[in-house]
Structure formats: structure tokens, C-alpha cells
Write an enzyme that holds these catalytic residues in place. Structure first.
Site, PDB file in Angstrom:
ATOM      1  N   GLN A 103       0.809  -1.227   0.000  1.00  0.00           N
ATOM      2  CA  GLN A 103       0.000   0.000   0.000  1.00  0.00           C
ATOM      3  C   GLN A 103       0.838   1.270   0.000  1.00  0.00           C
ATOM      4  O   GLN A 103       0.307   2.378   0.056  1.00  0.00           O
ATOM      5  CB  GLN A 103      -0.949  -0.002   1.200  1.00  0.00           C
ATOM      6  N   CYS A 109      -5.179   0.590   3.672  1.00  0.00           N
ATOM      7  CA  CYS A 109      -5.236  -0.837   4.013  1.00  0.00           C
ATOM      8  C   CYS A 109      -6.653  -1.388   3.927  1.00  0.00           C
ATOM      9  O   CYS A 109      -6.875  -2.541   3.546  1.00  0.00           O
ATOM     10  CB  CYS A 109      -4.663  -1.071   5.401  1.00  0.00           C
ATOM     11  N   HIS A 249      -5.521  -1.504  11.806  1.00  0.00           N
ATOM     12  CA  HIS A 249      -5.028  -1.948  10.504  1.00  0.00           C
ATOM     13  C   HIS A 249      -5.943  -3.035   9.951  1.00  0.00           C
ATOM     14  O   HIS A 249      -6.382  -3.927  10.693  1.00  0.00           O
ATOM     15  CB  HIS A 249      -3.611  -2.482  10.661  1.00  0.00           C
ATOM     16  N   ASN A 269      -0.736  -9.476   4.712  1.00  0.00           N
ATOM     17  CA  ASN A 269      -0.646  -8.038   4.967  1.00  0.00           C
ATOM     18  C   ASN A 269      -0.569  -7.303   3.628  1.00  0.00           C
ATOM     19  O   ASN A 269      -0.531  -7.921   2.560  1.00  0.00           O
ATOM     20  CB  ASN A 269       0.597  -7.743   5.820  1.00  0.00           C
TER      21      ASN A 269
END
Length: 311
Positions: A103, A109, A249, A269
Site C-alpha cells: 500500500q 489498508c 489496521h 498483509n
């Protein structure tokens, strides 16, 4: 007196902006902790030279004010579950499953987590597509969604259920906020299909129900509490041990397993392949065990293949 107070405020602010994302003292404490189930490192390329303020800017998830007591039971039938499960092993032929995203320096995110999860769910239904986080960031400004300024995954799924979203090859990632293309692809000959989801639903924090949902339908978005030590995660099964709260997150829950007696969730992630275990991390299963309220922020949306058509 007033000048000394102002000086103190300025000094503390300046110190806060220079604190490293990867604190050597935290790394040492984690690695010397006999109870730790993970290893801390010095950030490799991702956070090696970043400040805590810069790293925290990536934490763009928002939390719903609605009570999560209305989390619905999965409509999946109860099936026998394996001791471990990894979407990459069963659906690794799909581009969405394979892709590891970055990102950049943007707090998007939420968009990556939703695009990844929904793309994986289309894969489970036989449609191989990588969905565009950029399209969501540029076009979805409903509710709490605001591009690099952060967003709420529930609002994003609700937007997709109404408006649909485009594929990654149609609206590639630019690294920042951009102007909505309104169904016009940035690349000639790209996939012009608008892909739709159901309305968002909260997923129960019950471990067995999470597994049934994940096993039968695919990835689940997770918005969890990040603490300072997470930026130094290198390998193993993470749980919060050191440092202050940094922000929320959003990530993509893709499996589960057990390592040396420690139960974990497998998570993708969006900080590039040089973070953690080639872009993934594992986190202890259980709200008390992980210390990050991981299971308390799960959201999903069903891929609606019948509504997804080229425009």
C-alpha cells in the site's frame, strides 16, 4: 512559565516524530523474552528507516460504532475441518491468492483488505480476478471511506453491493488517491467487468464459526489493533508484547494452523513481500492470546457472480 510549557509541548512533539518504527529496545526485549512465540527484526527494507509516525500512517482502518453483538452466524453448513488450512494450497492457481500487495505510504489498508478478500471469494466460486484497491479508494467516499485517509471495511462492502468495483488491470494501483474513472479503464483492452458483493456482514468472534466461514467461502477481512512491536515482526506467531497502541489496521485472514503447540491465524498483509514471512504474518488465535482484538473486527461479503457483468 507559559514559554516553558510551550517549549515542552514542541519538544515532545518533535521527539514523537523522530521515534523509529522499529525500536531496537523493543526488538531486544521481544527476542530475550522466553515466552515470546515470534522473532523481532530490524525492519529489513520496509521500516528500516521509517519513523513511528510514518509507519502509523499506514494504519487506515476505522472501527464501526455499531455493536458487534449483531455479528451473524455463518450460513455455511457445518463440515469437518482440518487441523490446518491455507487458501494458497487449495486455490494457489488464482491471481488474487498469489498476489502480495504494497500500500506504499498510503492509509488505504481497508481497500486492499476488502479487494483481496472479495477477489479470493470470487476465486472460490471459479472466477479468477484481482480486484482494484485503487478503484475503491478513488470512487468509494461513502460512510467512513476516504482513500488514503482511511476507511471502514463494512462501508466498502456495502458500496460494492450497490456500485460494484473494477479489476486491478482496469484501474491499476497508483500509490495514492486519484480521480474516480467511472467505469473507464485506464488500460486499453483490460477487463471492464464490474464485480459485486453482498452487503457487509460482521463475522462472529467464535473460532469455530470463523473457520467454517473461511473454509467454505474464502478470505475474511480483519481490522485489528496494532502496537509498536508489530512493526518489528519478522517471523513466528505474533502476539502483542511491547510498546504502545499505534492504530487500527485492516488485513486479509486466509487460514489457520498450529506451530509448536501455538494456535495461529494465517494473514496476508499489504506492506510488501519484505514484511514478515514474505508479506504474511501469523498471529495467535484468541482475543486474550493475541492481545490485539483480532477476532473482534472480522467482516465479510459474498461474491455475487450473477450480478458481475462487463460494462
Amino acid at each position: 512559565m507559559m514559554s516553558s510549557v510551550l517549549y515542552g509541548v514542541v519538544l515532545s512533539t518533535a521527539l514523537a516524530t523522530t521515534l523509529p518504527a522499529v525500536d531496537p529496545a523493543i526488538v531486544e526485549k521481544v527476542n530475550l523474552n522466553p515466552e515470546a512465540t515470534w522473532r523481532a527484526g530490524h525492519g529489513k527494507g520496509r521500516f528500516a528507516n521509517a519513523t513511528l509516525v510514518e509507519a502509523s500512517m499506514l494504519l487506515g482502518a476505522h472501527r464501526s460504532l455499531a455493536a458487534r453483538a449483531d455479528a451473524v452466524d455463518s450460513d455455511a453448513v457445518t463440515v469437518d475441518l482440518p487441523d490446518s488450512f491455507d487458501l494458497r494450497e487449495q486455490y494457489g492457481h488464482c491471481k488474487s491468492i498469489q498476489a502480495v500487495y504494497d500500500q506504499g505510504h498510503c492509509g488505504g489498508c481497508w481497500a486492499f483488505a476488502v479487494a483481496e478478500s472479495l477477489g479470493d471469494r470470487f476465486c472460490v466460486q471459479g472466477v479468477d480476478v484481482v480486484l482494484s484497491a485503487q478503484d475503491l479508494m478513488s470512487c468509494d467516499h461513502t460512510g467512513k471511506c476516504n482513500g488514503c485517509g482511511g476507511g471502514l471495511t463494512e462501508d466498502a462492502f456495502d458500496y460494492i453491493s450497490e456500485e460494484g468495483m473494477l479489476a486491478e488491470d482496469c484501474v491499476p494501483w497508483t500509490g495514492s488517491d486519484s480521480v474516480c474513472t467511472d467505469s473507464k479503464c485506464a488500460v486499453t483492452g483490460a477487463d471492464t467487468t464490474r464485480y459485486y458483493s453482498s452487503w457487509a456482514k460482521y463475522v462472529s468472534s467464535d473460532e469455530a464459526k470463523i473457520k467454517q466461514e473461511l473454509f467454505q467461502y474464502g478470505s475474511i477481512t480483519a481490522s485489528f489493533e496494532v502496537f509498536h512491536d508489530f512493526f518489528s515482526y519478522e517471523s513466528g506467531v505474533y502476539s502483542h508484547l511491547e510498546g504502545d497502541y499505534a492504530g487500527l489496521h485492516a488485513v486479509n485472514l486466509m487460514g489457520w494452523g498450529t506451530d509448536s503447540g501455538v494456535d495461529y491465524w494465517l494473514v496476508k498483509n499489504s506492506w510488501g513481500s519484505d514484511f514478515g514471512e514474505e508479506g504474511f504474518f501469523r498471529i495467535q488465535r484468541g482475543l486474550t492470546a493475541n492481545g490485539c482484538n483480532f477476532e473482534g473486527g472480522l467482516t465479510s461479503g459474498s461474491a455475487t457472480v450473477s450480478r458481475s457483468v462487463a460494462v
